[in-house]
Design a protein around this motif. Structure first.
Motif, PDB file in Angstrom:
ATOM      1  N   LYS A  88      68.951  84.513  -5.715  1.00  9.79           N
ATOM      2  CA  LYS A  88      67.981  83.426  -5.857  1.00  9.79           C
ATOM      3  C   LYS A  88      67.745  82.715  -4.521  1.00  9.79           C
ATOM      4  CE  LYS A  88      67.244  78.916  -7.956  1.00  9.79           C
ATOM      5  NZ  LYS A  88      67.810  77.816  -8.750  1.00  9.79           N
ATOM      6  N   ASN A  89      68.814  82.434  -3.792  1.00  3.72           N
ATOM      7  CA  ASN A  89      68.669  81.729  -2.516  1.00  3.72           C
ATOM      8  C   ASN A  89      67.912  82.564  -1.491  1.00  3.72           C
ATOM      9  OD1 ASN A  89      70.077  79.705  -3.732  1.00  3.72           O
ATOM     10  ND2 ASN A  89      71.767  79.672  -2.286  1.00  3.72           N
ATOM     11  N   ASN A  90      68.178  83.869  -1.468  1.00  6.76           N
ATOM     12  CA  ASN A  90      67.434  84.730  -0.555  1.00  6.76           C
ATOM     13  C   ASN A  90      65.946  84.731  -0.879  1.00  6.76           C
ATOM     14  OD1 ASN A  90      69.578  85.557   1.035  1.00  6.76           O
ATOM     15  ND2 ASN A  90      70.044  87.333  -0.233  1.00  6.76           N
ATOM     16  N   SER A  91      65.625  84.784  -2.176  1.00  5.38           N
ATOM     17  CA  SER A  91      64.228  84.785  -2.594  1.00  5.38           C
ATOM     18  C   SER A  91      63.567  83.451  -2.264  1.00  5.38           C
ATOM     19  CB  SER A  91      64.128  85.069  -4.098  1.00  5.38           C
ATOM     20  OG  SER A  91      64.690  86.322  -4.421  1.00  5.38           O
ATOM     21  N   SER A  92      64.296  82.361  -2.463  1.00  3.37           N
ATOM     22  CA  SER A  92      63.752  81.041  -2.144  1.00  3.37           C
ATOM     23  C   SER A  92      63.523  80.905  -0.644  1.00  3.37           C
ATOM     24  CB  SER A  92      64.713  79.948  -2.631  1.00  3.37           C
ATOM     25  OG  SER A  92      64.855  79.987  -4.028  1.00  3.37           O
ATOM     26  N   TYR A  93      64.467  81.398   0.137  1.00  3.31           N
ATOM     27  CA  TYR A  93      64.309  81.343   1.598  1.00  3.31           C
ATOM     28  C   TYR A  93      63.100  82.148   2.041  1.00  3.31           C
ATOM     29  CZ  TYR A  93      65.210  81.982   6.556  1.00  3.31           C
ATOM     30  OH  TYR A  93      65.067  82.015   7.917  1.00  3.31           O
ATOM     31  N   ASP A  94      62.870  83.290   1.387  1.00  2.00           N
ATOM     32  CA  ASP A  94      61.706  84.100   1.743  1.00  2.00           C
ATOM     33  C   ASP A  94      60.411  83.324   1.542  1.00  2.00           C
ATOM     34  OD1 ASP A  94      63.215  86.268   2.487  1.00  2.00           O
ATOM     35  OD2 ASP A  94      63.008  87.327   0.572  1.00  2.00           O
ATOM     36  N   ARG A  95      60.343  82.528   0.462  1.00  2.00           N
ATOM     37  CA  ARG A  95      59.142  81.728   0.225  1.00  2.00           C
ATOM     38  C   ARG A  95      58.967  80.687   1.329  1.00  2.00           C
ATOM     39  NH1 ARG A  95      56.848  81.328  -4.910  1.00  2.00           N
ATOM     40  NH2 ARG A  95      56.674  79.051  -4.774  1.00  2.00           N
ATOM     41  N   THR A  96      60.059  80.033   1.705  1.00  2.00           N
ATOM     42  CA  THR A  96      59.979  79.026   2.760  1.00  2.00           C
ATOM     43  C   THR A  96      59.597  79.655   4.097  1.00  2.00           C
ATOM     44  OG1 THR A  96      61.601  77.597   1.667  1.00  2.00           O
ATOM     45  CG2 THR A  96      61.301  77.296   4.032  1.00  2.00           C
ATOM     46  N   TRP A  97      60.216  80.773   4.420  1.00  2.00           N
ATOM     47  CA  TRP A  97      59.935  81.407   5.703  1.00  2.00           C
ATOM     48  C   TRP A  97      58.521  81.974   5.735  1.00  2.00           C
ATOM     49  CZ3 TRP A  97      60.921  80.810  10.341  1.00  2.00           C
ATOM     50  CH2 TRP A  97      60.723  81.788  11.301  1.00  2.00           C
ATOM     51  N   GLU A  98      58.049  82.497   4.615  1.00  2.00           N
ATOM     52  CA  GLU A  98      56.674  82.977   4.569  1.00  2.00           C
ATOM     53  C   GLU A  98      55.698  81.822   4.807  1.00  2.00           C
ATOM     54  OE1 GLU A  98      53.447  85.249   1.665  1.00  2.00           O
ATOM     55  OE2 GLU A  98      55.409  84.669   0.878  1.00  2.00           O
ATOM     56  N   ALA A  99      55.989  80.664   4.198  1.00  2.00           N
ATOM     57  CA  ALA A  99      55.122  79.498   4.399  1.00  2.00           C
ATOM     58  C   ALA A  99      55.099  79.092   5.865  1.00  2.00           C
ATOM     59  CB  ALA A  99      55.603  78.336   3.526  1.00  2.00           C
TER      60      ALA A  99
ATOM     61  N   LYS B  76      71.477  74.381  -6.156  1.00  2.00           N
ATOM     62  CA  LYS B  76      70.533  73.329  -5.810  1.00  2.00           C
ATOM     63  C   LYS B  76      69.822  73.630  -4.487  1.00  2.00           C
ATOM     64  CE  LYS B  76      70.133  68.305  -5.878  1.00  2.00           C
ATOM     65  NZ  LYS B  76      70.831  67.008  -6.041  1.00  2.00           N
ATOM     66  N   ILE B  77      70.533  74.211  -3.541  1.00  2.00           N
ATOM     67  CA  ILE B  77      69.906  74.577  -2.270  1.00  2.00           C
ATOM     68  C   ILE B  77      68.772  75.570  -2.511  1.00  2.00           C
ATOM     69  CG2 ILE B  77      70.259  75.834  -0.114  1.00  2.00           C
ATOM     70  CD1 ILE B  77      73.035  74.519   0.025  1.00  2.00           C
TER      71      ILE B  77
ATOM     72  N   GLU C 189      56.112  70.722  -1.239  1.00  2.00           N
ATOM     73  CA  GLU C 189      56.195  69.681  -2.263  1.00  2.00           C
ATOM     74  C   GLU C 189      56.423  68.280  -1.690  1.00  2.00           C
ATOM     75  OE1 GLU C 189      59.380  70.641  -4.894  1.00  2.00           O
ATOM     76  OE2 GLU C 189      60.944  70.204  -3.440  1.00  2.00           O
ATOM     77  N   GLY C 190      56.595  68.159  -0.388  1.00  2.00           N
ATOM     78  CA  GLY C 190      56.703  66.836   0.210  1.00  2.00           C
ATOM     79  C   GLY C 190      58.079  66.222   0.128  1.00  2.00           C
ATOM     80  N   THR C 191      59.138  67.040   0.102  1.00  2.00           N
ATOM     81  CA  THR C 191      60.493  66.491   0.032  1.00  2.00           C
ATOM     82  C   THR C 191      61.356  67.073   1.148  1.00  2.00           C
ATOM     83  OG1 THR C 191      61.072  68.170  -1.638  1.00  2.00           O
ATOM     84  CG2 THR C 191      60.334  66.048  -2.451  1.00  2.00           C
ATOM     85  N   TYR C 192      62.651  67.192   0.891  1.00  2.00           N
ATOM     86  CA  TYR C 192      63.641  67.470   1.925  1.00  2.00           C
ATOM     87  C   TYR C 192      63.327  68.684   2.792  1.00  2.00           C
ATOM     88  CZ  TYR C 192      66.385  64.559  -1.273  1.00  2.00           C
ATOM     89  OH  TYR C 192      66.812  63.554  -2.081  1.00  2.00           O
ATOM     90  N   ASN C 193      63.008  69.805   2.156  1.00  2.00           N
ATOM     91  CA  ASN C 193      62.923  71.072   2.877  1.00  2.00           C
ATOM     92  C   ASN C 193      61.490  71.546   3.060  1.00  2.00           C
ATOM     93  OD1 ASN C 193      65.817  71.475   3.108  1.00  2.00           O
ATOM     94  ND2 ASN C 193      65.784  71.771   0.897  1.00  2.00           N
ATOM     95  N   ASP C 194      60.554  70.607   3.090  1.00  2.00           N
ATOM     96  CA  ASP C 194      59.147  70.951   3.281  1.00  2.00           C
ATOM     97  C   ASP C 194      58.913  71.611   4.633  1.00  2.00           C
ATOM     98  OD1 ASP C 194      57.361  70.486   1.222  1.00  2.00           O
ATOM     99  OD2 ASP C 194      56.168  69.103   2.404  1.00  2.00           O
ATOM    100  N   ILE C 195      57.928  72.512   4.672  1.00  2.00           N
ATOM    101  CA  ILE C 195      57.389  72.959   5.950  1.00  2.00           C
ATOM    102  C   ILE C 195      56.654  71.765   6.561  1.00  2.00           C
ATOM    103  CG2 ILE C 195      55.798  74.542   7.075  1.00  2.00           C
ATOM    104  CD1 ILE C 195      58.318  75.842   5.943  1.00  2.00           C
ATOM    105  N   PRO C 196      56.889  71.427   7.826  1.00  2.00           N
ATOM    106  CA  PRO C 196      56.321  70.199   8.406  1.00  2.00           C
ATOM    107  C   PRO C 196      54.837  70.343   8.735  1.00  2.00           C
ATOM    108  CG  PRO C 196      57.565  71.368  10.069  1.00  2.00           C
ATOM    109  CD  PRO C 196      57.777  72.128   8.777  1.00  2.00           C
ATOM    110  N   ILE C 197      54.007  70.466   7.704  1.00  2.00           N
ATOM    111  CA  ILE C 197      52.588  70.746   7.935  1.00  2.00           C
ATOM    112  C   ILE C 197      51.851  69.541   8.527  1.00  2.00           C
ATOM    113  CG2 ILE C 197      52.462  72.587   6.241  1.00  2.00           C
ATOM    114  CD1 ILE C 197      51.371  70.670   4.212  1.00  2.00           C
ATOM    115  N   THR C 198      52.346  68.326   8.275  1.00  2.00           N
ATOM    116  CA  THR C 198      51.728  67.164   8.920  1.00  2.00           C
ATOM    117  C   THR C 198      51.960  67.213  10.426  1.00  2.00           C
ATOM    118  OG1 THR C 198      52.046  65.817   6.940  1.00  2.00           O
ATOM    119  CG2 THR C 198      51.668  64.645   8.997  1.00  2.00           C
ATOM    120  N   SER C 199      53.180  67.514  10.817  1.00  2.00           N
ATOM    121  CA  SER C 199      53.505  67.614  12.235  1.00  2.00           C
ATOM    122  C   SER C 199      52.766  68.778  12.894  1.00  2.00           C
ATOM    123  CB  SER C 199      55.016  67.792  12.411  1.00  2.00           C
ATOM    124  OG  SER C 199      55.354  68.001  13.760  1.00  2.00           O
TER     125      SER C 199
END
Length: 332
Positions: free
Chosen positions: A66-77, A282-283, A292-302
């Motif tokens: 699950k964590n690997n799959s979640s990381y893939d989504r974050t890294w793809e973003a 939880k990670i 989603e605008g919380t802890y681990n967001d991709i910093p798209i505003t920056s």
């Protein structure tokens, strides 16, 4: 995105303390029941550690998947927005270099500003709330980022800096403002081509860049609008819970041979293991949704601000804003 070197231990613990607290209380109750049941009835309520540990290994493997799959989504973003950075700079250079003719400086500024408007609309749309996201953490959680964008709150005020009021008004009835801004950009480029501001080759190049923006927006929307499959996310929670329920009985099986106060170490050991497993879960859970605008967001505003600075410097604009700074360690 957390922008400092590492999360502090107490920061991490406070973020995930509930499983430890509940696990400690539960393990204490199990230990007390076992102690008095065995003392007065000689009934052993412990479970052999071997099958419990096999279950724990199974859960750990599943959490790893699950964590690997979640990381893939974050890294793809992050890769998608890296592509937006590269294409935006290329678009800026193309606009500055390709367009030649009457009022060319004003036209270049108009195109650059409309592109910044697209970035602004896109990042607001990507932070619209979805039912599967941790929206409550935007406001109520300790250490949460203080930057939170609501689509119908500040979007109009920001867009007014970059596009005319009548153009903004025309977008109000549209369901996807970012896509409509790109459509307008395409129409403007076609009009400029018809007025001989650039030749065929340059027209094709500009539209190729416009297509790349549509592609990157579509990829971002795919991650935003399609959650990590709920069956995988749900099974991770329930298997972790089942293991946590059984695990204190297996820990007691190990510690019951100790005939003094060290027996009660089974309680903190159980609580610690419960906390570690739920922390891993939880990670992964908080890495599923990078917009989603919380802890681990991709910093798209920056990222958007960095693109804005680069593009406006290309046209020698004035009153260029500063880069976004972290707040409480978070860069949004």
């Amino acid at each position: 995105m957390y922008a400092r070197r590492k999360y502090g231990f107490w920061m991490t613990f406070n973020w995930s303390k509930k499983p430890f607290i509940y696990g400690f209380i539960y393990a204490t109750l199990v230990a007390i029941i076992f102690y008095f049941t065995k003392k007065y009835t000689h009934i052993d309520l412990s479970l052999p550690w071997q099958p419990v540990s096999v279950l724990g290994i199974t859960v750990a493997f599943y959490l790893g998947f699950k964590n690997n799959s979640s990381y893939d989504r974050t890294w793809e973003a992050r890769k998608i927005w890296g592509g937006i950075v590269n294409s935006s700079r290329s678009f800026g250079v193309a606009v500055v270099s390709f367009i030649e003719g009457e009022n060319e400086d004003a036209i270049k500024k108009q195109l650059i500003y409309r592109h910044i408007a697209w970035l602004t609309a896109l990042r607001y749309q990507l932070r619209l709330s979805k039912p599967w996201e941790h929206v409550e953490d935007r406001v109520h959680a300790l250490y949460t980022p203080t930057i939170c964008e609501e689509y119908f709150g500040n979007l109009d005020a920001e867009l007014m800096h970059f596009i005319p009021q009548e153009e903004l008004t025309a977008y109000k009835s549209k369901s996807n403002i970012a896509a409509q801004i790109l459509a307008t950009q395409g129409q403007v480029l076609q009009d400029l081509y018809n007025k001989n501001y650039f030749n065929d080759f340059r027209h094709i190049e500009l539209f190729a860049l416009l297509k790349s923006f549509y592609d990157e927006q579509g990829r971002s929307e795919r991650i935003k609008n399609f959650p990590f499959p709920r069956q995988y996310a749900s099974v991770a929670v329930w298997t972790t819970l089942i293991f946590s329920i059984l695990m204190p009985f297996g820990i007691i099986d190990i510690f019951q041979e100790v005939r003094n106060a060290l027996f009660w170490l089974a309680v903190p050991f159980s609580a610690l293991l419960i906390w570690i497993f739920f922390l891993m879960e939880k990670i992964g859970d908080y890495s599923e949704n990078p917009f989603e605008g919380t802890y681990n967001d991709i910093p798209i505003t920056s990222i958007s601000r960095s693109i804005e600075i680069d593009l406006r410097e290309m046209i020698n604009d004035v009153n260029i804003p500063k880069p976004i700074q972290e707040i409480n360690g978070f860069l949004m």
